[in-house]
Motif scaffolding. Structure first.
Motif, PDB file in Angstrom:
ATOM      1  N   TRP C  65      32.496 -25.112  35.851  1.00 39.96           N
ATOM      2  CA  TRP C  65      33.680 -24.581  35.153  1.00 39.96           C
ATOM      3  C   TRP C  65      34.762 -25.659  35.117  1.00 39.96           C
ATOM      4  O   TRP C  65      35.430 -25.844  34.094  1.00 39.96           O
ATOM      5  CB  TRP C  65      34.190 -23.350  35.916  1.00 39.96           C
ATOM      6  CG  TRP C  65      35.030 -22.398  35.123  1.00 39.96           C
ATOM      7  CD1 TRP C  65      34.599 -21.298  34.460  1.00 39.96           C
ATOM      8  CD2 TRP C  65      36.454 -22.442  34.939  1.00 39.96           C
ATOM      9  NE1 TRP C  65      35.658 -20.646  33.880  1.00 39.96           N
ATOM     10  CE2 TRP C  65      36.808 -21.324  34.151  1.00 39.96           C
ATOM     11  CE3 TRP C  65      37.452 -23.294  35.358  1.00 39.96           C
ATOM     12  CZ2 TRP C  65      38.116 -21.053  33.769  1.00 39.96           C
ATOM     13  CZ3 TRP C  65      38.759 -23.047  34.984  1.00 39.96           C
ATOM     14  CH2 TRP C  65      39.086 -21.933  34.198  1.00 39.96           C
ATOM     15  N   ALA C  68      33.849 -28.286  32.558  1.00 39.68           N
ATOM     16  CA  ALA C  68      34.087 -27.766  31.209  1.00 39.68           C
ATOM     17  C   ALA C  68      35.590 -27.733  30.905  1.00 39.68           C
ATOM     18  O   ALA C  68      36.007 -28.037  29.780  1.00 39.68           O
ATOM     19  CB  ALA C  68      33.478 -26.372  31.063  1.00 39.68           C
ATOM     20  N   SER C 128      33.579 -17.203  32.471  1.00 36.45           N
ATOM     21  CA  SER C 128      33.002 -18.059  31.427  1.00 36.45           C
ATOM     22  C   SER C 128      33.553 -17.699  30.056  1.00 36.45           C
ATOM     23  O   SER C 128      33.887 -18.575  29.251  1.00 36.45           O
ATOM     24  CB  SER C 128      31.478 -17.904  31.394  1.00 36.45           C
ATOM     25  OG  SER C 128      30.936 -18.166  32.658  1.00 36.45           O
ATOM     26  N   ARG C 161      28.745 -23.593  24.303  1.00 36.64           N
ATOM     27  CA  ARG C 161      28.709 -22.777  25.513  1.00 36.64           C
ATOM     28  C   ARG C 161      28.134 -21.376  25.291  1.00 36.64           C
ATOM     29  O   ARG C 161      27.813 -20.686  26.262  1.00 36.64           O
ATOM     30  CB  ARG C 161      30.125 -22.641  26.075  1.00 36.64           C
ATOM     31  CG  ARG C 161      30.659 -23.900  26.705  1.00 36.64           C
ATOM     32  CD  ARG C 161      32.145 -23.773  27.009  1.00 36.64           C
ATOM     33  NE  ARG C 161      32.423 -22.618  27.842  1.00 36.64           N
ATOM     34  CZ  ARG C 161      32.277 -22.582  29.164  1.00 36.64           C
ATOM     35  NH1 ARG C 161      31.850 -23.639  29.807  1.00 36.64           N
ATOM     36  NH2 ARG C 161      32.560 -21.496  29.843  1.00 36.64           N
ATOM     37  N   PHE C 193      25.666 -24.893  33.198  1.00 35.46           N
ATOM     38  CA  PHE C 193      27.053 -25.233  32.883  1.00 35.46           C
ATOM     39  C   PHE C 193      27.388 -26.634  33.395  1.00 35.46           C
ATOM     40  O   PHE C 193      28.082 -27.397  32.743  1.00 35.46           O
ATOM     41  CB  PHE C 193      28.023 -24.215  33.510  1.00 35.46           C
ATOM     42  CG  PHE C 193      28.244 -22.998  32.663  1.00 35.46           C
ATOM     43  CD1 PHE C 193      28.724 -23.140  31.360  1.00 35.46           C
ATOM     44  CD2 PHE C 193      27.984 -21.726  33.144  1.00 35.46           C
ATOM     45  CE1 PHE C 193      28.935 -22.013  30.567  1.00 35.46           C
ATOM     46  CE2 PHE C 193      28.196 -20.604  32.359  1.00 35.46           C
ATOM     47  CZ  PHE C 193      28.656 -20.743  31.065  1.00 35.46           C
ATOM     48  N   GLU C 196      25.611 -29.178  31.095  1.00 34.13           N
ATOM     49  CA  GLU C 196      25.949 -29.104  29.678  1.00 34.13           C
ATOM     50  C   GLU C 196      26.484 -30.458  29.216  1.00 34.13           C
ATOM     51  O   GLU C 196      27.414 -30.988  29.806  1.00 34.13           O
ATOM     52  CB  GLU C 196      27.030 -28.034  29.509  1.00 34.13           C
ATOM     53  CG  GLU C 196      27.386 -27.717  28.088  1.00 34.13           C
ATOM     54  CD  GLU C 196      28.655 -26.855  28.095  1.00 34.13           C
ATOM     55  OE1 GLU C 196      28.957 -26.268  27.071  1.00 34.13           O
ATOM     56  OE2 GLU C 196      29.325 -26.799  29.153  1.00 34.13           O
TER      57      GLU C 196
END
Lengths: 212, 212, 212, 212
Positions: C65, C68, C128, C161, C193, C196
């Motif tokens: 997280w 991101a 998310s 995502r 995640f 990614e």
């Protein structure tokens, strides 16, 4: 910049110290117990005045230490490895405060009171001393500050703290006679550190600018 | 820069405040108890709604306080010692919230409910008041802001907060009649602080730029 | 800069979010119990695999997280008030993870297992989703990004995502059948995640530069 | 800047790492128990020397790790996604230290001593190894550093750490014979990491400047 090759940037020293101090100052509240009694909750809360006093002294001390650390690092351009290590030693004593404060809060009213307030006071003393010695180290290392004026400023910072440290020594000694008086003196020292006037800067160091 | 010689850089005030607020907002979750019951865990979780409500009110309040603090410090160039000390006082009341929130969470449904919600509300009120007074202090200290327009912006910031503070005073008073209504009003205040519109800046202060 | 008058600088949003995420990721370890048994300590430690798994899933999720969030905010120049508020909402769900993770760790092996893993999964899902919606908000607000290319970059971030979020929805649904499988899927999502791929930037946004 | 399109700015990696390390180093003190005895409080405090030793070793190790991380990231301009992920893995082992240290503090004097000190030592070893591998990764990725000189500097950083890591391997092995000796060696390693000399920079990387 040629002489700069063994220096670390100061922005991480500031960020790390700020985070440690912020955590210490915030953890202190976790030591205050929520009373289980529901009838007479007001009285139960007031009966915990020792815990609030320990919280207040510690908060004031850590807050004052943070302002003094700000006051010092604004004169620093970048740090030697020894400066970073010395700063860690000073933070060691500060990060011990949640333990010594809760020791004092727990034993302030019983037989262990003298030992508990003594341990707390010695911790404050070591945290204050190491910060002053850190200042002396900066004053003695030309490559860490901008110019001679900044060195004089840092020396004034160190000088301006000796009397409050002297008062802390007196407070720890007074604890042998009365731990209650010692706590009052610790609070006085903490407040003195907070209200210690800033050093008027003669140098052109980077106050008012961003990190670095 | 000549007048700047007693000012501290603002980037550490922001970093320290951000860290304290981040810790306060995150510690709140530690006060929520994991139910021991395995059969009927869903019901056991729902029965703790008071703890979730205390969490939500506190999170919203601290979040709104943080946005307002952002809103204020973007107008500040660098701070006097008094600004740093005043900011510490405001953080003192904010860092007390994990204690007062867990007090309210623990006693919300019993005889101690009135006292607990009152203590919580007074804490929110003091945290809000000191932030507004901090804003007034900035508005009254020319050397901390860029120009007259920035001072007017800060004055608008302070003015825009009085009515939410007034509502907090009402909420604390209402607690004498109904502590349930008081909690609902605290939540309303917290949400109002979060959604308080930003002040349209007339000044050229450094929003959008890095620290400093 | 004319349009910039209602925007807040992004460096404090990043500092505050970094601190909250750092605290959440570090608090998780406090939920792991030190076994009291001294004989057979090795076995006692291995018997707590559920707690380690909860730690690992949560650490991976919060870490992913954070990456991101980095990936998104590098495209942002400065934020509207709504951006700051929306970011707080996303952090609310992240800061709830220490509670939901320790719920899952405590009840993973008993009757409450289904409810506990469901609550944990829904928390991950909300954290998310709000981050993706934060990305959409950025893409829809021209004044927050440099140029059209940056908006396209942010849109690519949001698109990239959805499938991992879809997998989280499946994991929560699977919990109705087998909470063990659900946990494995949560771990898979967390790792997805983290891995990614970053969005190749077409814009000239400020990656590689200091805050701001 | 053309090659820069997949890189993340390093200031948030530094801020996040600083916050995690600050929390870990500060949480350690929460593991030290306040003695309940009021008569003979001094003796009760001294009897907890194991907890203080665990605190000291961990503080020194995390402090040394932080200095080494500083030493490394000053050569980095901006990071690939893999650099961010690898850094998270290294932080995973560091953030596990409050658990492994309190395990060692709790079982240092009983039958579980060997297992507890072994788990602690392996944790330190993994945290040290991942930091060195992070350094190797930087050295192998031209686009993350300024020039060839910086790559050579980073390689020197990695080389300079192998012998301390070797000593950690020896300490973990020694634990099979004597867990007391192992703890002394862990302390030695931690102190060695703190006093490891900085790499004299040949490159013009951004030491002494702000984030970025």
């Amino acid at each position: 910049m040629a002489r700069n090759y063994m220096l670390l940037p100061k922005h991480r020293l500031e960020a790390f110290s700020d985070a440690v101090l912020a955590i210490v100052i915030t953890l202190l509240v976790l030591e205050i117990r929520v009373p289980a009694e529901s009838a007479g909750l007001g009285h139960a809360l007031l009966a915990e005045w020792r815990a609030y006093l320990a919280y207040l002294v510690s908060f004031a001390f850590v807050g004052g230490w943070w302002i003094a650390h700000n006051n010092l690092t604004r004169f620093v351009r970048s740090g030697t490895g020894a400066f970073f290590r010395f700063n860690l030693l000073a933070l060691l004593f500060v990060s011990f405060i949640p333990f010594t404060a809760s020791l004092m809060g727990a034993h302030g009213g019983d037989e262990g009171s003298r030992v508990a307030t003594m341990v707390f006071g010695v911790d404050l003393l070591l945290a204050s001393l190491t910060l002053s010695l850190l200042g002396r180290y900066v004053a003695n290392n030309k490559e860490m500050v901008e110019d001679e004026a900044a060195r004089a400023d840092v020396r004034a910072f160190v000088r301006g703290r000796w009397w409050a440290i002297g008062l802390l020594v007196v407070a720890v000694a007074v604890d042998a006679v009365s731990s209650q008086t010692a706590v009052v003196l610790y609070l006085a020292c903490a407040i003195l550190f907070i209200f210690e006037p800033l050093i008027p800067r003669r140098s052109n160091a980077s106050a008012g600018c961003g990190p670095g």
